[in-house]
Design a protein around this motif. Structure first.
Motif, short mmCIF file in Angstrom:
data_model
loop_
_atom_site.label_atom_id
_atom_site.label_comp_id
_atom_site.label_asym_id
_atom_site.label_seq_id
_atom_site.Cartn_x
_atom_site.Cartn_y
_atom_site.Cartn_z
N UNK A 114 0.83 -1.21 0.00
CA UNK A 114 0.00 0.00 0.00
C UNK A 114 0.86 1.26 0.00
N UNK A 115 1.90 1.27 0.83
CA UNK A 115 2.77 2.45 0.92
C UNK A 115 3.41 2.77 -0.43
N UNK A 116 3.94 1.76 -1.10
CA UNK A 116 4.61 2.02 -2.38
C UNK A 116 3.64 2.38 -3.49
N UNK A 117 2.47 1.76 -3.48
CA UNK A 117 1.50 2.06 -4.53
C UNK A 117 1.05 3.52 -4.48
N UNK A 118 0.70 4.00 -3.28
CA UNK A 118 0.23 5.40 -3.19
C UNK A 118 1.39 6.39 -3.28
N UNK A 119 2.61 5.96 -2.97
CA UNK A 119 3.78 6.81 -3.11
C UNK A 119 4.09 7.07 -4.59
N UNK A 120 3.95 6.03 -5.40
CA UNK A 120 4.35 6.12 -6.80
C UNK A 120 3.24 6.63 -7.73
N UNK A 121 1.96 6.40 -7.33
CA UNK A 121 0.88 6.68 -8.27
C UNK A 121 -0.30 7.41 -7.64
N UNK A 122 -0.94 8.23 -8.47
CA UNK A 122 -2.29 8.71 -8.19
C UNK A 122 -3.24 7.72 -8.84
N UNK A 123 -4.29 7.37 -8.15
CA UNK A 123 -5.23 6.35 -8.64
C UNK A 123 -6.60 6.99 -8.82
N UNK A 124 -7.19 6.77 -9.99
CA UNK A 124 -8.51 7.36 -10.26
C UNK A 124 -9.38 6.33 -10.98
N UNK A 125 -10.68 6.50 -10.83
CA UNK A 125 -11.62 5.64 -11.55
C UNK A 125 -11.66 6.03 -13.02
N UNK A 126 -11.98 5.08 -13.89
CA UNK A 126 -12.04 5.40 -15.33
C UNK A 126 -13.23 6.29 -15.67
N UNK A 127 -13.18 6.89 -16.84
CA UNK A 127 -14.28 7.69 -17.40
C UNK A 127 -14.61 8.90 -16.53
N UNK A 128 -13.62 9.38 -15.79
CA UNK A 128 -13.82 10.58 -15.02
C UNK A 128 -14.74 10.44 -13.82
N UNK A 129 -15.04 9.23 -13.39
CA UNK A 129 -15.92 9.02 -12.25
C UNK A 129 -15.24 9.46 -10.96
N UNK A 130 -16.03 9.98 -10.02
CA UNK A 130 -15.50 10.35 -8.72
C UNK A 130 -15.44 9.15 -7.79
N UNK A 131 -14.62 9.26 -6.75
CA UNK A 131 -14.46 8.15 -5.82
C UNK A 131 -15.75 7.69 -5.19
N UNK A 132 -16.68 8.64 -4.98
CA UNK A 132 -17.95 8.29 -4.34
C UNK A 132 -18.78 7.35 -5.20
#
Length: 505
Positions: A461-479
């Motif tokens: 988890x630490x390395x994944x969030x350190x290296x990348x920003x993560x977003x849902x496809x098609x511009x969807x919000x996290x909610x």
């Protein structure tokens, strides 16, 4: 007259005899009827033969909590012909797992694990007794000790780097993180347990089938006269096939290791680079503590490690990242922490993890809301006992609804909300001493691999969030992220976690 008197005496004698016999039968029936002599816990109404089996549904931890709201935190349900005690509060869990741990430390014999695990010669499903005590001791002292876990640090860091590099290769396209996490934990466990990875599709499918089969419901285990259902449904055939394929694989692994070690001076061999099969073969050869470990036991323990070390760990990482995607403000706060600790270095190492208090709080909160095993592995009472005023007969199955404990509104403020801050400056931990929070169980049958699992969770988890920003496809919000779950051996996301990963630097 004498003939009539004799007839009367004979009739009277027969009547007295029959009366005594009837009274005796009635008395024995009364004594043998548990409801007339025992004060059993409250129970929901049941159907003949199947009991409450039809009510459990596909998410039994939800159903059992709903039942407990009506019948109480200590409840007796009937799964087929099997009486099962269900604990749904921290108070009841503490009584079972601490106060009366020895009484409730047995495991029932379950058909599928018994077939897969060589007659339950493993640690997780093994009945309580000398074999289990010896194997638990071997696991704690030789396989999963703090020192041994630290020796596998390089494996975890290398496999985490491989995962991070694979995500980079996606070049901004859609990434299936659920698959990534399964591969990560599978590769770590393969290298730690077997000495090498098995990256082929065949092994991946075999492992998936193992997890599916261990999470399946065997009708014959609860309604013996319906055992034929397991044959007709194909469950028995698939169980035998998976057992046979894993046995062939592990037999080959043992042969490889024994060939490698033949002629080697065991006492002079370097122990630092041993895998778990090497260690178990040493234990077998040296008869540690005078206890003989046969090949089937070695294979059963290795299968235990696969079942516990892959599916539950990958599921925990999957849910943690899902919650971070859903709560971008939490994600940002964690990224600030890991970036500060990394101080410009390319990767987070295990030496950095102790400084990451917010990361640890996030993982605890994830385990509270998304416990991998919502119903802890079944226990069985070894003797009659009075528990909180109720009479519990020997041989009663026992289930702890740990999912219900983690969401109890009387113990947790805003219990259904993801709030990692609740664990900051809190002494609450997952090591089995706080009974409202027992994702790894507690007592004698608590999981011995906590440190091993948490090391993978934190590092990934630490390395994944350190290296990348993560977003849902098609511009969807996290909610908008669907957080529906599905239950097998563990509780997974219903749909895989698909994201777009953008490099942060």
């Amino acid at each position: 007259m004498s003939i009539m008197l004799h007839s009367i005496q004979t009739s009277t004698g027969l009547f007295v005899t029959l009366s005594i016999l009837l009274i005796s039968i009635s008395f024995r029936w009364i004594l043998s009827n548990p409801r007339t002599k025992k004060n059993l816990p409250p129970s929901p109404r049941k159907l003949p033969f199947i009991g409450n089996l039809h009510q459990l549904g596909s998410r039994p931890h939800h159903t059992l909590l709903d039942m407990a709201k009506k019948h109480g935190p200590l409840m007796l349900v009937h799964v087929g012909s099997v009486p099962m005690l269900v604990a749904s509060s921290a108070e009841v869990a503490e009584k079972i797992l601490k106060t009366h741990d020895l009484v409730f430390c047995n495991r029932p014999i379950l058909k599928i694990p018994n077939t897969i695990l060589y007659g339950s010669k493993d640690i997780a499903f093994c009945p309580y007794g000398e074999h289990w005590r010896q194997m638990k001791s071997i696991a704690v002292l030789h396989l999963l000790s703090n020192r041994r876990v630290q020796l596998f640090r390089q494996v975890r860091e290398e496999e985490t780097t491989i995962m991070i590099d694979k995500i980079r290769e996606s070049s901004g396209s859609l990434v299936n993180l659920s698959e990534m996490f399964v591969s990560l934990t599978n590769n770590v466990v393969c290298r730690v347990a077997l000495g090498k990875t098995y990256r082929g599709l065949r092994f991946k499918n075999l492992l998936e089938r193992l997890m599916d089969i261990l999470g399946a419901l065997s009708v014959g285990s609860y309604i013996p006269w319906l055992s034929w259902v397991d044959r007709v449904s194909g469950l028995q055939r698939i169980t035998n096939e998976v057992a046979k394929e894993f046995d062939e694989l592990l037999e080959g692994v043992l042969e490889e290791h024994m060939d490698k070690n033949r002629g080697t001076n065991v006492g002079g061999r370097c122990k630092e680079d041993q895998d778990l099969v090497d260690i178990l073969l040493d234990v077998q050869r040296e008869k540690v503590g005078g206890f003989e470990v046969d090949k089937d036991t070695i294979k059963a323990v290795i299968l235990d490690i696969f079942a516990a070390g892959t599916d539950t760990t990958s599921t925990s990482i999957e849910w943690a990242i899902s919650e971070l995607v859903k709560h971008p403000q939490v994600m940002k706060k964690l990224q600030q922490e890991v970036t500060s600790v990394a101080n410009g270095r390319s990767m987070i190492t295990e030496g950095d993890l102790e400084k990451m208090k917010y990361l640890k709080a996030i993982i605890k909160e994830t385990l509270r809301l998304h416990i991998p095993l919502p119903l802890l592995v079944q226990r069985e009472s070894t003797q009659d006992i009075n528990l909180m005023g109720y009479d519990i007969p020997a041989g009663t199955r026992v289930v702890i609804n740990a999912w219900a404990l983690g969401r109890d509104p009387s113990l947790w403020e805003e219990s259904n909300e993801f709030k990692p801050e609740r664990f900051l400056n809190s002494s609450l931990d997952y090591k089995g001493f706080h009974y409202q929070f027992i994702p790894f169980g507690a007592g004698r049958r608590g999981c011995p691999g906590i440190q091993f699992a948490m090391a993978i969770n934190e590092l990934a988890i630490a390395n994944l969030v350190y290296k990348y920003d993560l977003a849902l496809p098609d511009g969807k919000g996290g909610e908008e992220l669907d957080m529906s779950d599905i239950t097998g051996l563990t509780t997974h996301r219903k749909s895989p976690l698909l994201v777009v990963a953008s490099r942060r630097f």
